[in-house]
Design an enzyme around this catalytic site. Structure first.
Site, mmCIF file in Angstrom:
data_model
loop_
_atom_site.group_PDB
_atom_site.id
_atom_site.type_symbol
_atom_site.label_atom_id
_atom_site.label_comp_id
_atom_site.label_asym_id
_atom_site.label_seq_id
_atom_site.Cartn_x
_atom_site.Cartn_y
_atom_site.Cartn_z
ATOM 1 N N LYS A 287 0.280 -4.121 -0.867
ATOM 2 C CA LYS A 287 1.136 -4.533 -1.986
ATOM 3 C C LYS A 287 2.346 -5.329 -1.530
ATOM 4 O O LYS A 287 2.786 -6.256 -2.210
ATOM 5 C CB LYS A 287 1.590 -3.331 -2.811
ATOM 6 C CG LYS A 287 2.391 -2.250 -2.058
ATOM 7 C CD LYS A 287 1.485 -1.165 -1.559
ATOM 8 C CE LYS A 287 2.215 -0.006 -0.922
ATOM 9 N NZ LYS A 287 1.257 1.008 -0.436
ATOM 10 N N ILE B 169 -6.463 4.861 -9.158
ATOM 11 C CA ILE B 169 -6.451 4.513 -10.579
ATOM 12 C C ILE B 169 -6.846 3.046 -10.745
ATOM 13 O O ILE B 169 -6.160 2.170 -10.220
ATOM 14 C CB ILE B 169 -5.054 4.736 -11.193
ATOM 15 C CG1 ILE B 169 -4.582 6.174 -10.988
ATOM 16 C CG2 ILE B 169 -5.061 4.385 -12.675
ATOM 17 C CD1 ILE B 169 -3.151 6.407 -11.402
ATOM 18 N N GLU C 193 -7.052 -4.080 -6.072
ATOM 19 C CA GLU C 193 -6.921 -2.845 -6.850
ATOM 20 C C GLU C 193 -6.251 -1.740 -6.049
ATOM 21 O O GLU C 193 -5.412 -0.996 -6.565
ATOM 22 C CB GLU C 193 -8.303 -2.379 -7.320
ATOM 23 C CG GLU C 193 -8.255 -1.221 -8.295
ATOM 24 C CD GLU C 193 -7.735 -1.604 -9.664
ATOM 25 O OE1 GLU C 193 -6.597 -1.191 -9.983
ATOM 26 O OE2 GLU C 193 -8.437 -2.308 -10.404
ATOM 27 N N ARG D 264 -6.287 -3.283 17.221
ATOM 28 C CA ARG D 264 -5.641 -3.285 18.541
ATOM 29 C C ARG D 264 -6.197 -2.193 19.438
ATOM 30 O O ARG D 264 -6.123 -2.282 20.658
ATOM 31 C CB ARG D 264 -4.127 -3.120 18.376
ATOM 32 C CG ARG D 264 -3.439 -4.358 17.839
ATOM 33 C CD ARG D 264 -1.965 -4.125 17.622
ATOM 34 N NE ARG D 264 -1.720 -3.157 16.567
ATOM 35 C CZ ARG D 264 -0.517 -2.859 16.084
ATOM 36 N NH1 ARG D 264 0.562 -3.436 16.583
ATOM 37 N NH2 ARG D 264 -0.373 -1.990 15.116
ATOM 38 N N ASP E 245 8.582 0.383 -2.543
ATOM 39 C CA ASP E 245 7.128 0.454 -2.683
ATOM 40 C C ASP E 245 6.725 0.384 -4.156
ATOM 41 O O ASP E 245 5.810 -0.359 -4.533
ATOM 42 C CB ASP E 245 6.615 1.743 -2.040
ATOM 43 C CG ASP E 245 5.132 1.963 -2.273
ATOM 44 O OD1 ASP E 245 4.329 1.366 -1.546
ATOM 45 O OD2 ASP E 245 4.782 2.730 -3.196
ATOM 46 N N GLY F 214 -4.031 8.628 -0.138
ATOM 47 C CA GLY F 214 -5.226 9.193 0.463
ATOM 48 C C GLY F 214 -6.157 8.144 1.036
ATOM 49 O O GLY F 214 -6.244 7.024 0.512
ATOM 50 N N LYS G 56 4.528 -2.643 -6.362
ATOM 51 C CA LYS G 56 3.399 -2.379 -7.257
ATOM 52 C C LYS G 56 3.702 -2.823 -8.682
ATOM 53 O O LYS G 56 2.839 -3.389 -9.363
ATOM 54 C CB LYS G 56 3.070 -0.883 -7.220
ATOM 55 C CG LYS G 56 2.621 -0.388 -5.852
ATOM 56 C CD LYS G 56 2.551 1.132 -5.812
ATOM 57 C CE LYS G 56 2.113 1.641 -4.441
ATOM 58 N NZ LYS G 56 2.143 3.111 -4.365
ATOM 59 N N VAL H 112 -6.740 3.748 5.737
ATOM 60 C CA VAL H 112 -7.532 3.133 4.670
ATOM 61 C C VAL H 112 -8.818 2.534 5.220
ATOM 62 O O VAL H 112 -9.899 2.703 4.641
ATOM 63 C CB VAL H 112 -6.710 2.067 3.927
ATOM 64 C CG1 VAL H 112 -7.570 1.360 2.871
ATOM 65 C CG2 VAL H 112 -5.481 2.695 3.281
#
Length: 453
Positions: A123, A154, A147, A63, A219, A320, A223, A32
């Protein structure tokens, strides 16, 4: 390799206050973080035009300094000390994309304590420590934006907070984990069992070597906790969510659902009821003709039912690097626009509104009221009516009864679709059904969601 950020950054007082660049420090530069750097660099002019000023990544904590230098070059100060980024006076906003719930909590709280805004795609951090983090942010009058933590590309948090701000939200339901949706799509399209579909997901990089957080539904529950808090103004209640993954799901049920005109999806559901809020993640049957049933592969989708807008649906990539970066940078643009204005105009923090919704409890599993699918192994094909009669004796409404299509190695199966019934009542009926002489094995049950207005 290490460059002292104090020496490499231009002091803030040298910049013009009216058009001052928003200086970003980032903790973590993995999938990310590297995507965020690339998109910021590639679309710099467009982002600045939309934000009203430039947004510049000035410092990164990681690191692996050598790897980071290969990504950002000489344009960004590097350090191995995440706390240095969190507290540095020349950093306006801290982007936390390292993950985890331990050190990340400390970094974020330190950044807030030093008056810095925070953007995160973590999250798990917010689901577990969100109450503490948002309370600290309110106290300091800074923004915590997230977000990218919910549905990747989305913009569902902005939709709930802004686009649907005039509405009373009735329910939110979503396919919010790309890994499990990929696995379920493979089980349906190629007739794979769970283990084979998981192995394919791992081989293609959709699933981690240890996929537990995804396939056990954790997960998605992280969310969903954030979605429910935004939809209903309730506190973060991850510990109270009912969570069921897809590890026990059998290929025969995927096929039987298709036979009945349904598809199985791992769905997160937050629904407002008079007695509280349903907060649950589980595999459910969705009508095959429904838009949600058409969400395949690693894609995500969220549907919202509200009183004024009615049904709205949001669709996009569920994973992604640059897809998540898109959400992270959208949050940075919000910070750039709102930094320096009165705190009351900031994007609201979770749980700040002391209205009645805060008192709503999370409904226990037994009180959840839905339709159900049952697959009942029987000894003979002529026992279909006995199964329906057994459910009727227990006051379970039966909408449809059918025999499952023959499958190699699978004995006779009776398929039942019920009307809406409380989970507790259904559990008692299934327990009684299990004891009948006609039943040849364990009864499988799954919830059915119509997702209607």
């Amino acid at each position: 390799m290490y460059r002292d950020p104090v020496e490499s950054l231009e002091p803030l007082h040298h910049r013009q206050a009216a058009i001052r660049t928003l200086c970003v420090g980032m903790i973590g530069i993995g999938t990310v973080g590297s995507g965020t750097f690339r998109v910021l660099a590639r679309n710099r002019a467009d982002i600045a035009a939309r934000a009203g000023r430039s947004i510049e990544l000035v410092m990164v904590a990681t690191r692996n300094l050598e790897r980071a230098a290969g990504i950002v070059g000489d344009s960004v100060a590097l350090t191995a000390d995440a706390m240095h980024v969190a507290t540095h006076p020349d950093v306006d906003v801290v982007v936390e994309v390292a993950g985890g719930t331990g050190p990340a909590r400390d970094w974020v709280l330190a950044a807030i304590a030093h008056g810095k805004h925070v953007v995160t795609a973590n999250k798990a951090l917010l689901a577990v420590h969100g109450a503490e983090i948002f309370a600290a942010a309110r106290e300091k009058g800074v923004i915590v934006a997230y977000e990218g933590a919910v549905a990747v590309s989305i913009p569902i948090i902005k939709a709930l907070r802004e686009g649907l701000a005039a509405n009373r939200i009735e329910w939110v339901a979503g396919i919010i984990n790309g890994t499990t949706n990929f696995i379920l799509s493979k089980m349906r399209d190629e007739g794979l069992d769970f283990a084979a579909a998981l192995a394919q997901a791992q081989a293609l990089g959709y699933a981690e070597a240890d996929p537990s957080f995804d396939i056990e539904g954790i997960d998605a529950a992280h969310k969903l906790t954030l979605l429910a808090a935004n939809a209903f103004g309730m506190p973060l209640r991850f510990a109270d969510a009912q969570v069921e993954g897809i590890t026990a799901l059998q290929g025969v049920d995927v096929a039987c659902a298709e036979q009945l005109g349904y598809r199985i999806k791992l769905l997160g559901v937050a629904r407002r009821q008079a007695a509280g809020v349903e907060l649950r993640v589980q595999p459910v049957l969705v009508p095959a003709a429904h838009l949600m049933a058409q969400v395949n592969g690693s894609m995500n989708a969220v549907m919202v039912k509200s009183d004024a807008a009615g049904l709205t649906m949001y669709y996009g990539a569920g994973a992604g690097s640059e897809q998540t970066a898109s959400a992270v940078i959208a949050d940075l643009v919000d910070v750039a626009r709102l930094d320096g204005v009165h705190a009351a105009q900031h994007v609201p923090h979770l749980g700040v509104h002391a209205h009645a919704t805060n008192a709503l409890a999370v409904l226990p599993r037994a009180a959840v009221h839905t339709s159900h699918y049952l697959r009942v192994p029987v000894h003979a094909l002529d026992q279909i009516q006995a199964i329906a009669a057994g459910l009727a004796e227990r006051k379970v409404p039966v909408r449809q009864v059918a025999l499952a299509a023959e499958r190699p190695g699978v004995g006779p199966q009776v398929l039942v679709l019920t009307g809406p019934v409380e989970q507790g009542a259904l559990d008692l009926a299934v327990h009684a059904l299990q004891a009948r002489a006609e039943v040849a094995g364990p009864v499988t049950t799954l919830r059915v969601e119509s997702l209607e207005g």
